[in-house]
Design an enzyme around this catalytic site. Structure first.
Site, PDB file in Angstrom:
ATOM      1  N   ALA A  14       0.743  -1.122   0.218  1.00  0.00           N
ATOM      2  CA  ALA A  14       0.133   0.026   0.002  1.00  0.00           C
ATOM      3  C   ALA A  14       1.025   1.288   0.086  1.00  0.00           C
ATOM      4  CB  ALA A  14      -0.897  -0.056   1.157  1.00  0.00           C
ATOM      5  N   ALA A  47       3.026 -12.654   2.110  1.00  0.00           N
ATOM      6  CA  ALA A  47       1.466 -12.968   1.339  1.00  0.00           C
ATOM      7  C   ALA A  47       1.673 -14.120   0.517  1.00  0.00           C
ATOM      8  CB  ALA A  47       0.803 -12.009   0.674  1.00  0.00           C
ATOM      9  N   GLN A  48       1.440 -15.444   0.616  1.00  0.00           N
ATOM     10  CA  GLN A  48       1.904 -16.356  -0.136  1.00  0.00           C
ATOM     11  C   GLN A  48       0.656 -16.633  -1.494  1.00  0.00           C
ATOM     12  OE1 GLN A  48       1.815 -19.910   2.312  1.00  0.00           O
ATOM     13  NE2 GLN A  48       3.573 -19.553   3.233  1.00  0.00           N
ATOM     14  N   GLY A  50      -1.684 -15.214  -3.509  1.00  0.00           N
ATOM     15  CA  GLY A  50      -1.544 -14.475  -4.638  1.00  0.00           C
ATOM     16  C   GLY A  50      -2.722 -13.244  -4.684  1.00  0.00           C
ATOM     17  N   GLU A 116      -8.733 -20.360  -4.790  1.00  0.00           N
ATOM     18  CA  GLU A 116      -8.915 -20.738  -3.424  1.00  0.00           C
ATOM     19  C   GLU A 116     -10.280 -20.550  -2.864  1.00  0.00           C
ATOM     20  OE1 GLU A 116      -4.589 -18.244  -3.034  1.00  0.00           O
ATOM     21  OE2 GLU A 116      -6.407 -17.300  -2.129  1.00  0.00           O
ATOM     22  N   HIS A 241      -6.677 -17.714  10.033  1.00  0.00           N
ATOM     23  CA  HIS A 241      -6.333 -18.602   8.871  1.00  0.00           C
ATOM     24  C   HIS A 241      -6.572 -19.829   9.117  1.00  0.00           C
ATOM     25  CE1 HIS A 241      -4.530 -20.172   5.432  1.00  0.00           C
ATOM     26  NE2 HIS A 241      -4.551 -19.256   4.784  1.00  0.00           N
ATOM     27  N   ARG A 288     -12.888 -18.777   4.645  1.00  0.00           N
ATOM     28  CA  ARG A 288     -11.929 -19.196   5.855  1.00  0.00           C
ATOM     29  C   ARG A 288     -12.863 -19.096   7.214  1.00  0.00           C
ATOM     30  NH1 ARG A 288      -7.092 -15.008   4.132  1.00  0.00           N
ATOM     31  NH2 ARG A 288      -6.402 -16.453   2.411  1.00  0.00           N
ATOM     32  N   HIS A 349      -5.003 -13.828  11.329  1.00  0.00           N
ATOM     33  CA  HIS A 349      -4.444 -13.696  10.045  1.00  0.00           C
ATOM     34  C   HIS A 349      -4.640 -12.246   9.390  1.00  0.00           C
ATOM     35  CE1 HIS A 349      -2.906 -14.619   5.998  1.00  0.00           C
ATOM     36  NE2 HIS A 349      -3.914 -14.800   5.530  1.00  0.00           N
ATOM     37  N   GLU A 373      -4.202  -2.941   5.071  1.00  0.00           N
ATOM     38  CA  GLU A 373      -4.875  -3.820   6.300  1.00  0.00           C
ATOM     39  C   GLU A 373      -5.165  -3.090   7.527  1.00  0.00           C
ATOM     40  OE1 GLU A 373      -4.266  -8.063   8.909  1.00  0.00           O
ATOM     41  OE2 GLU A 373      -2.910  -7.406   7.492  1.00  0.00           O
ATOM     42  N   ARG A 384     -13.012 -11.461   4.847  1.00  0.00           N
ATOM     43  CA  ARG A 384     -12.402 -11.370   3.575  1.00  0.00           C
ATOM     44  C   ARG A 384     -12.293 -12.501   2.574  1.00  0.00           C
ATOM     45  NH1 ARG A 384      -6.687 -11.799   1.911  1.00  0.00           N
ATOM     46  NH2 ARG A 384      -6.159 -12.505   3.918  1.00  0.00           N
ATOM     47  N   SER A 389      -6.902  -9.086  -0.474  1.00  0.00           N
ATOM     48  CA  SER A 389      -6.231  -7.707   0.224  1.00  0.00           C
ATOM     49  C   SER A 389      -5.256  -7.200  -0.472  1.00  0.00           C
ATOM     50  CB  SER A 389      -5.579  -8.467   1.426  1.00  0.00           C
ATOM     51  OG  SER A 389      -4.673  -9.737   1.239  1.00  0.00           O
ATOM     52  N   LEU A 390      -4.328  -8.080  -1.446  1.00  0.00           N
ATOM     53  CA  LEU A 390      -3.114  -7.266  -2.188  1.00  0.00           C
ATOM     54  C   LEU A 390      -4.002  -6.471  -3.135  1.00  0.00           C
ATOM     55  CD1 LEU A 390      -0.717 -10.122  -2.710  1.00  0.00           C
ATOM     56  CD2 LEU A 390      -0.512  -8.294  -1.130  1.00  0.00           C
TER      57      LEU A 390
END
Length: 519
Positions: A14, A47-48, A50, A116, A241, A288, A349, A373, A384, A389-390
């Site tokens: 951000a 962040a794994q 994506g 996901e 998470h 989630r 998370h 965030e 979420r 988020s990204l």
């Protein structure tokens, strides 16, 4: 005192995105970025999975992505914000790629799209299981190419400077004029005076101790904004998470990406039973909140410390290609995913609430913006959707940038008093800071976790008051240390989570209170 056009607090996706854009457009304006750790240490880096972006228009659509987001948010998303963010996705991704970010392709020249939990289609753009780190690398490289950006690592923002500190000229409105900053290398506390300030300070995971977040995620920006009287909203919606790697020693949790379940992994309890189909027809690909609550229910029934993620039936070569970091981390702990199940447990998370902002990223304080965030945009609602988020950070950084291209914020002719620590001493009782931190984290895990109750929340308030008074006494008497400031910020954040949890009378998304269930 240091003066700048723009002060950016935080060096994740951000803050860096805004800084790059504004510095490129206005080479005569200065940007100062401060970050309390090294320049690349942020939630973004970890962040794994994506970034969710609609690219395959034949099978996917903006409408489907919007619907998936609204379903995950459980009726509390702002629809106009969801539409804005989803539709901006392809443009913002294109920009990242033009800046040099690399994403996995499918071997035929197209981006390889993952799927996901909560997503109805394949739309997750990724760089192996290190997507955030690749984006962070790209943005920091860009920052160092721009002479009008100054990046100051190991600089801790202590408090925002507002009307409470200065006699402002010609205004009774609450206004931000910059921040007091602690140089951790020299011990100096100085003022950065800014025409506009952007909080891009990340999440709050460390308030719970067991978290997928790095140790820097202590809610500093939210706490500073709260003390400055900005509006803070939806703090009860803490996302856990479902699948953090369970380790008996140590509290920091390694994330097993949502994408592993998207790849086909099963969740099993201690008896080997695949339980998710009992809770939701989407099974492991449920959102989630549902997966975390289901695991929590299984653990309460069994008394176990963890459940398992079973990858033994998956294509191991494909797994290694998509998730090399996860594969190697498991191997380092003598977990061979070809034959061993991975022990997992839910961990704190992501925060869906935060500093309330409008579509331009403006907070309720003049000249103060928030992004990423630490902000509450209305995109996530009560929960979420994975990998949104990204995307949100990119879109809102762009929105804030566009706002500043249309409106220039002038320099304020005010005198800001120096930081006053007269009468304070270097804290000798570091054990008090550590003790209170552990007490706070245990309190949040045990009383304000995945499943809450009014009784537990009210008890949490009483226990938190004791911690708060002890920490405030320490803060008044002591010279500044980062650990003390972080603890103070986490106490503020905990207070917001607990009080806003008590105010919510209906279970939504990631928030579940046993007393809200209609009997």
């Amino acid at each position: 005192m240091l003066e700048t056009h723009y002060l950016v607090i935080g060096s994740g996706i951000a803050g860096l995105t805004f800084s790059v854009k504004i510095a490129e457009t206005f080479p005569d304006r200065n940007v100062v970025i401060i970050t309390k750790d090294s320049e690349d240490e942020s939630n973004t880096k970890y962040a794994q999975g994506g970034m969710a972006v609609v690219l395959n228009k034949e099978e996917d659509s903006f409408k489907k992505h919007i619907e998936d987001t609204l379903i995950a948010g459980d009726g509390l998303c702002k629809q106009e914000v969801v539409k804005l963010v989803v539709k901006e996705g392809p443009k913002r991704l294109k920009e990242l790629i033009e800046w040099g970010a690399n994403f996995d392709d499918d071997g035929s020249g197209n981006l390889d799209l993952g799927k996901e939990g909560g997503h109805s289609e394949y739309r997750i753009v990724h760089h192996k299981d290190l997507t955030g780190a690749e984006i962070e690398r790209t943005l920091i490289k860009r920052v160092h190419q721009l002479p009008n950006i100054t990046l100051l690592p190991h600089h801790f923002a202590l408090d925002l400077v507002t009307n409470h500190h200065v006699k402002a000229e010609n205004t009774n409105e609450l206004t931000c004029y910059g921040a007091y900053v602690f140089n951790q290398k020299t011990g100096e506390i100085f003022t950065i005076k800014a025409n506009a300030t952007l909080l891009a300070s990340g999440g709050i995971g460390c308030v719970y101790g067991h978290t997928t977040n790095p140790v820097i995620a202590t809610g500093d920006g939210i706490a500073m904004a709260y003390r400055a009287k900005a509006r803070i909203k939806d703090m009860e919606f803490v996302q856990f998470h479902p699948t953090a790697l369970y380790q008996e020693k140590g509290e920091s949790a390694f994330l097993i990406s949502e994408a592993v379940r998207g790849f086909g992994a099963y969740l099993r309890n201690g008896k080997g039973y695949r339980f998710m189909p009992d809770y939701d027809e989407r099974a492991e690909l449920a959102s989630r909140d549902i997966v975390s609550q289901s695991i929590d229910a299984e653990l309460k029934k069994s008394g176990d410390n963890h459940v398992y993620l079973d990858c033994t039936h998956l294509d191991v070569e494909g797994f290694k290609k998509h998730f090399p970091t996860i594969y190697n981390k498991c191997l380092s702990l003598h977990i061979n995913i070809e034959k061993d199940w991975i022990p997992v447990v839910p961990a704190s998370h992501y925060l869906c609430g935060g500093i309330k902002v409008n579509k331009k990223g403006k907070t309720t304080i003049n000249n103060l913006f928030a992004c990423g965030e630490c902000s509450r945009t209305g995109l996530h609602g009560a929960n979420r959707l994975a990998s949104n988020s990204l995307l949100e950070a990119l879109v809102y950084a762009h929105n804030i940038y566009k706002h500043h291209t249309k409106k220039a914020y002038p320099t304020h002719q005010i005198k800001i008093p120096a930081w006053n620590d007269e009468g304070t001493v270097i804290p000798e009782e570091h054990v008090l800071i550590k003790h209170n931190l552990k007490s706070l984290q245990a309190l949040m895990r045990n009383y304000v976790g995945i499943v809450r109750s009014n009784k537990r929340l009210k008890r949490a308030i009483k226990h938190l008051d004791v911690i708060y008074n002890e920490v405030e006494d320490l803060y008044r008497e002591s010279k500044i240390t980062p650990s003390l400031c972080e603890l103070r910020n986490m106490v503020n954040v905990a207070h917001l989570i607990i009080t806003q949890s008590l105010e919510r009378k209906e279970n939504k998304g990631g928030y579940f209170n046993k007393d809200n269930v209609k009997k």
